[in-house]
Design an enzyme around this catalytic site. Structure first.
Site, PDB file in Angstrom:
ATOM      1  N   THR A  10       0.985  -1.513  -0.184  1.00 56.97           N
ATOM      2  CA  THR A  10      -0.217   0.270  -0.116  1.00 56.97           C
ATOM      3  C   THR A  10       0.957   0.985  -0.034  1.00 56.97           C
ATOM      4  OG1 THR A  10       0.029   0.186   2.379  1.00 56.97           O
ATOM      5  CG2 THR A  10      -2.098  -1.187   1.537  1.00 56.97           C
ATOM      6  N   GLU A  28      13.185  -6.424   1.013  1.00 62.83           N
ATOM      7  CA  GLU A  28      14.404  -5.716  -0.532  1.00 62.83           C
ATOM      8  C   GLU A  28      13.810  -4.556  -0.732  1.00 62.83           C
ATOM      9  OE1 GLU A  28      17.816  -7.278  -1.030  1.00 62.83           O
ATOM     10  OE2 GLU A  28      17.741  -5.131  -1.212  1.00 62.83           O
ATOM     11  N   VAL A  51      14.606  -0.181  -0.556  1.00 57.94           N
ATOM     12  CA  VAL A  51      15.415   0.087  -0.588  1.00 57.94           C
ATOM     13  C   VAL A  51      15.901  -0.053  -1.847  1.00 57.94           C
ATOM     14  CG1 VAL A  51      17.806   0.790   0.123  1.00 57.94           C
ATOM     15  CG2 VAL A  51      16.188   0.415   1.282  1.00 57.94           C
ATOM     16  N   GLU A  97       6.300  12.025  -9.849  1.00 57.07           N
ATOM     17  CA  GLU A  97       4.419  12.876  -9.294  1.00 57.07           C
ATOM     18  C   GLU A  97       4.460  14.472  -9.566  1.00 57.07           C
ATOM     19  OE1 GLU A  97       2.711   9.923  -7.490  1.00 57.07           O
ATOM     20  OE2 GLU A  97       4.429   8.963  -7.569  1.00 57.07           O
ATOM     21  N   ASP A 132      12.330  10.450   0.332  1.00 54.28           N
ATOM     22  CA  ASP A 132      11.964   9.677   0.193  1.00 54.28           C
ATOM     23  C   ASP A 132      13.542   9.203   0.426  1.00 54.28           C
ATOM     24  OD1 ASP A 132      11.160   6.842  -1.031  1.00 54.28           O
ATOM     25  OD2 ASP A 132      12.608   7.376  -2.595  1.00 54.28           O
ATOM     26  N   LYS A 162      14.877   5.976   2.958  1.00 51.86           N
ATOM     27  CA  LYS A 162      15.796   4.532   3.015  1.00 51.86           C
ATOM     28  C   LYS A 162      17.372   4.907   4.063  1.00 51.86           C
ATOM     29  CE  LYS A 162      13.777   4.251  -1.543  1.00 51.86           C
ATOM     30  NZ  LYS A 162      13.797   5.021  -2.742  1.00 51.86           N
TER      31      LYS A 162
HETATM   32  N1  LIG Z   1       5.855   1.772  -7.769  1.00 50.38           N
HETATM   33  C1  LIG Z   1       7.264   1.487  -7.339  1.00 50.38           C
HETATM   34  O1  LIG Z   1       8.194   1.651  -8.665  1.00 50.38           O
HETATM   35  C2  LIG Z   1       7.872   0.915  -6.293  1.00 50.38           C
HETATM   36  C3  LIG Z   1       9.615   1.135  -5.697  1.00 50.38           C
HETATM   37  C4  LIG Z   1       9.461   0.409  -4.941  1.00 50.38           C
HETATM   38  C5  LIG Z   1       8.702   0.983  -3.864  1.00 50.38           C
HETATM   39  N2  LIG Z   1       7.977   1.553  -3.709  1.00 50.38           N
HETATM   40  C6  LIG Z   1       6.506   1.164  -2.914  1.00 50.38           C
HETATM   41  O2  LIG Z   1       5.565  -0.039  -3.126  1.00 50.38           O
HETATM   42  C7  LIG Z   1       4.156  -0.062  -2.097  1.00 50.38           C
HETATM   43  C8  LIG Z   1       3.302   0.553  -3.791  1.00 50.38           C
HETATM   44  O3  LIG Z   1       3.569   1.317  -4.346  1.00 50.38           O
HETATM   45  P1  LIG Z   1       2.587   1.665  -5.787  1.00 50.38           P
HETATM   46  O4  LIG Z   1       3.107   2.016  -6.883  1.00 50.38           O
HETATM   47  O5  LIG Z   1       2.668   1.002  -5.720  1.00 50.38           O
HETATM   48  O6  LIG Z   1       1.648   2.616  -5.377  1.00 50.38           O
HETATM   49  P2  LIG Z   1      -0.131   2.269  -6.086  1.00 50.38           P
HETATM   50  O7  LIG Z   1      -0.322   2.393  -7.513  1.00 50.38           O
HETATM   51  O8  LIG Z   1      -0.126   3.739  -5.416  1.00 50.38           O
HETATM   52  O9  LIG Z   1      -0.668   1.609  -4.776  1.00 50.38           O
HETATM   53  C9  LIG Z   1      -0.919   1.717  -3.417  1.00 50.38           C
HETATM   54  C10 LIG Z   1      -2.077   0.600  -3.772  1.00 50.38           C
HETATM   55  O10 LIG Z   1      -2.801   0.378  -2.138  1.00 50.38           O
HETATM   56  C11 LIG Z   1      -3.857   0.370  -2.008  1.00 50.38           C
HETATM   57  N3  LIG Z   1      -4.315   0.740  -1.255  1.00 50.38           N
HETATM   58  C12 LIG Z   1      -4.822   2.116  -0.819  1.00 50.38           C
HETATM   59  N4  LIG Z   1      -4.884   2.210   0.785  1.00 50.38           N
HETATM   60  C13 LIG Z   1      -5.283   0.828   1.345  1.00 50.38           C
HETATM   61  C14 LIG Z   1      -6.074   0.009   2.411  1.00 50.38           C
HETATM   62  N5  LIG Z   1      -5.845   1.114   3.450  1.00 50.38           N
HETATM   63  N6  LIG Z   1      -6.112  -1.125   2.135  1.00 50.38           N
HETATM   64  C15 LIG Z   1      -5.465  -1.415   1.025  1.00 50.38           C
HETATM   65  N7  LIG Z   1      -5.172  -1.591   0.164  1.00 50.38           N
HETATM   66  C16 LIG Z   1      -5.406   0.594   0.081  1.00 50.38           C
HETATM   67  C17 LIG Z   1      -4.384   1.327  -3.078  1.00 50.38           C
HETATM   68  O11 LIG Z   1      -5.488   1.514  -3.720  1.00 50.38           O
HETATM   69  P3  LIG Z   1      -6.176   2.763  -4.469  1.00 50.38           P
HETATM   70  O12 LIG Z   1      -5.388   2.706  -5.874  1.00 50.38           O
HETATM   71  O13 LIG Z   1      -7.692   1.814  -4.847  1.00 50.38           O
HETATM   72  O14 LIG Z   1      -6.234   3.767  -4.111  1.00 50.38           O
HETATM   73  C18 LIG Z   1      -3.217   0.914  -4.383  1.00 50.38           C
HETATM   74  O15 LIG Z   1      -3.836  -0.293  -4.959  1.00 50.38           O
HETATM   75  C19 LIG Z   1       4.799   1.863  -2.034  1.00 50.38           C
HETATM   76  O16 LIG Z   1       4.492   2.323  -0.659  1.00 50.38           O
HETATM   77  C20 LIG Z   1       5.485   2.461  -2.530  1.00 50.38           C
HETATM   78  O17 LIG Z   1       6.786   3.529  -1.664  1.00 50.38           O
HETATM   79  C21 LIG Z   1       6.920   1.295  -4.721  1.00 50.38           C
END
Ligand SMILES: NC(=O)c1ccc[n+]([C@@H]2O[C@H](COP(=O)([O-])OP(=O)(O)OC[C@H]3O[C@@H](n4cnc5c(N)ncnc54)[C@H](OP(=O)(O)O)[C@@H]3O)[C@@H](O)[C@H]2O)c1
Lengths: 168, 333
Positions: free
Chosen positions: B91, B144, B147, B205, B216, B220
């Protein structure tokens, strides 16, 4: 005693080795040799800087020996500033009294700013300055950086240090 | 064949990637003796549950679970109700209070479920608490992907460099900042122009503060400090400067003297700030790459680089963590 010497060598093979000979002969301990092949003089000679330790009574002999081999000794003397570091400043570098910023380092007596370059894109826009700080040792480089950080905070300048600096 | 029942919490960029990687690697994983079954997917709309494992076809093309979910439960309740061995928590990150991920992870660990996450928030806010909770419940917490995304860093240190004392870790941990600084340097773009370009490409973003102000990266740094250096630090312990004040002129001046400017995170000094990086340094990577130099007492300095973000890339780090939980053997005396 730690000394440095600026030499000019002919650009022919064997000159560099020949220039090091007298240091060996008079029991000098060579610390560094910087060969500026890319910075040839108009006379076609290559500048070389040698930092070494030697008994001061032998320095004249080394000079004489070098000159006999046709090597030009441009400068010889005590090398006080043996460490150096690059720093970049961003902000109102000039209008926050650049002279004062430099003086804060120079007035320490153990460090000085040299090789300053500026970029000023326009009035009211932040300018940047690159400077090299030379100092008598690693610890003094560290102290100079702390001074710059403080000046930076005072004058709202971003001080960008090199990654090696952290290891000091 | 070891069956692993997985609950996926969060169905965004990374969540989709996890489903895709599990689907694509099904046979390979089976060859390793693992049958990974995603039995539930949860987002804010609800939960899709199938105890036989969700057929990826059912989610094909769906961005959210709206109209697809077959259970009205979400969050902690879903974690509690659904019978699973492992929770993948993906999430959104919140590094101030860690929620909703913190609650999810606490719930899962307390229920005796392993947790694999890419969500930095809970780890920044409560690393040591969560580590203890995992230990008390005899399960594992793996992170993993938090970071450096796909770049192996934590497992590299914990597995391959085991026995070394880690003296420092410094590197570029934010691909967005690296991209902006690279474009400013290469194209002489102003900061705001490079930012706009990054936003148009989906690299930054709409609200870029989290990346460009170094938040961010600092998160890390906190995770590395607590996990690798055994420290007990919080976000506020990190000294943070971002990249907004960097100018193309400064980058150019640095370049002429043989340097690049990069946003560098450093542990254990706990600093995040723009620094001069020699052009020939192994840390001098461009574009959206991340990089880390690990300074050790026995192995010297080791540098790793790779993509810090991306759906499939991040998911690959998550799936590696899942596999490592079931393949690491403990030798009892
Ligand atoms: N994107 C990357 O490349 C990347 C890389 C490293 C780490 N991360 C980390 O990985 C995590 C996910 O990233 P992401 O890019 O996939 O984010 P994202 O696209 O914003 O997806 C987040 C998901 O979590 C859901 N969500 C929000 N609140 C929730 C709750 N209370 N219960 C259940 N589900 C909930 C959202 O639903 P809705 O869309 O319906 O709101 C969405 O499906 C983040 O913490 C991010 O910092 C991401």
């Amino acid at each position: 005693m730690r000394l440095s010497m600026d030499l000019e060598l002919q650009d022919i093979p064997g000159q560099l080795m020949q220039s090091l000979e007298p240091f060996k002969k008079y029991k000098g301990n060579i610390i560094s040799v910087v060969h500026h092949r890319d910075r040839k003089t108009p006379r076609g000679t290559v500048p070389v800087q040698i930092v070494f330790e030697i008994d001061p009574s032998n320095i004249d002999n080394v000079k004489k020996h070098l000159e006999e081999n046709g090597i030009v000794v441009v400068r010889a003397g005590e090398d006080r500033f043996i460490e150096e570091i690059s720093v970049l400043l961003i902000g109102h570098v000039v209008h926050s009294d650049l002279g004062d910023t430099i003086n804060r380092i120079d007035s320490t007596g153990f460090a000085e700013v040299e090789d300053l370059s500026l970029r000023m894109p326009g009035i009211d826009e932040p300018s940047s300055a690159y400077m090299r700080i030379r100092a008598t040792g690693k610890e003094e480089i560290g102290t100079s950086l702390s001074i710059l950080r403080k000046v930076g905070a005072e004058k709202d300048l971003l001080v960008i240090e090199p990654i090696e600096a952290e290891k000091i | 064949m070891r069956e692993v029942r997985i609950s996926l919490v969060g169905f965004g960029i990374v969540g989709h990637g996890v489903l895709e990687v599990v689907r694509r690697k099904r046979e390979l994983l089976k060859d390793m003796g693992l049958d990974l079954k995603v039995v539930s997917v949860t987002d804010i709309n609800g939960t899709l549950f199938d105890e036989k494992g969700i057929d990826p076809q059912r989610l094909h093309g769906a961005r959210t679970l709206e109209g697809i979910a077959n259970l009205g439960i979400i969050g902690k309740e879903a974690i509690q109700e659904i019978d699973s061995d492992l929770v993948v928590e993906v999430t959104p990150t919140n590094i101030v209070h860690g929620q909703p991920g913190l609650g999810h992870i606490e719930e899962a660990l307390s229920q005796g479920k392993h947790v694999v996450t890419s969500n930095k928030g809970p780890l920044v806010v409560a690393f040591n608490h969560l580590k203890e909770l995992a230990q008390d419940n005899g399960v594992m917490l793996k992170y993993e992907a938090t970071v450096g995304g796909t770049m192996p860093l934590i497992s590299l240190i914990e597995k391959n460099l085991v026995g070394n004392e880690i003296l420092s870790i410094r590197g570029i941990f934010n691909g967005t900042c690296n991209y902006i600084l690279t474009r400013m340097m290469e194209e002489k773009y102003t900061y705001s122009y490079a930012l706009t370009e990054a936003q148009e490409l989906g690299i930054a973003e709409a609200d870029p503060a989290y990346d460009v102000d170094g938040i961010d990266t600092a998160g890390k740094v906190v995770i590395l400090a607590n996990s690798i250096f055994g420290m007990d630090v919080k976000y506020d312990d990190v000294n943070v400067t971002g990249i907004r004040d960097i100018t193309p002129e400064a980058l150019n001046l640095a370049w002429e003297r043989g340097y690049l400017i990069k946003l560098i995170g450093d542990v254990p000094t706990l600093t995040v700030k723009p620094m001069l990086v020699p052009r020939r340094s192994p840390l001098a990577v461009g574009g959206t790459l991340n990089v880390a130099s690990i300074e050790t007492d026995l192995s010297g300095t080791i540098t790793v680089t790779g993509l810090g973000a991306g759906s499939i890339e991040t998911a690959s780090a998550i799936v590696s963590d899942v596999v490592s939980i079931y393949t690491s053997r403990q030798i009892d005396a």
